[in-house]
Design a protein around this motif. Sequence first.
Motif, PDB file in Angstrom:
ATOM      1  N   ASN A  28       0.768  -1.333   0.027  1.00 49.83           N
ATOM      2  CA  ASN A  28       0.042   0.151  -0.014  1.00 49.83           C
ATOM      3  C   ASN A  28       0.682   1.331   0.108  1.00 49.83           C
ATOM      4  N   GLN A  29       0.273   2.405  -0.183  1.00 45.63           N
ATOM      5  CA  GLN A  29       1.082   3.670  -0.205  1.00 45.63           C
ATOM      6  C   GLN A  29       1.799   3.941   0.919  1.00 45.63           C
ATOM      7  N   GLN A  30       1.458   3.457   1.933  1.00 45.13           N
ATOM      8  CA  GLN A  30       1.981   3.958   3.375  1.00 45.13           C
ATOM      9  C   GLN A  30       3.243   3.085   3.295  1.00 45.13           C
ATOM     10  N   GLN A  31       3.305   1.701   3.227  1.00 47.34           N
ATOM     11  CA  GLN A  31       4.427   0.949   3.092  1.00 47.34           C
ATOM     12  C   GLN A  31       5.404   1.537   2.061  1.00 47.34           C
TER      13      GLN A  31
ATOM     14  N   ASP B 231       5.772   4.495   1.123  1.00 47.25           N
ATOM     15  CA  ASP B 231       6.344   5.670   1.497  1.00 47.25           C
ATOM     16  C   ASP B 231       7.560   5.370   2.635  1.00 47.25           C
TER      17      ASP B 231
END
Length: 189
Positions: A15-18, A20
């Motif tokens: 996901n985007q958080q990972q 980032d």
Amino acid sequence: MKELVNYILQFGNLNQQQMDLILTKAKEKEIKKEEYFSEAGKIAAEVGFIVDGIMRVCYYNNKGEEITKYFIDENNLVVELESFDNNICSSAYVQAVTDCKIIVFSKAEWQELLDTIVGWDTIVHKIISKALIQKVARRSPLVSEDATTRYLSFMEMFPKVINRVPLSYLASYLGITQSSLSRIRKNIR
């Protein structure tokens, strides 16, 4: 860093958080031609991703001759894996053949990603498996083919590399002398 993101996403979903988090741990680095990314006799301290340039893995045989094991070009990870994973001294050198732009992760940052991101270890395992399969596929034919066929196979497998590496490194990789390589190249043209 877009190249790194695209590369990682070939091996699994994050996901985007990972993503980032991965990017906050990544640092851009330049390695000049002939400089070492890691050296024999030292413990490999970084994992790199080649954005631009070519590196080679090499060692010295018992006669003191420099032997090129393989080349690593753009959009591939570069690490002396056994040394990095097991904290042991490397038996090989990883050297820039051209000026290289790479993205690096320190051992601590890499471990933090393994500890924090669910599935990161699976992605890393897939990346390593692919690299090992490629290495075997590239080296296996070199054992049984004659020198000209080995050179032609190399040209076919590494079209982006062939004109960017010194002949001495290429001859070493192919297991022939530089004069034999020059003769083969002359006969092919």
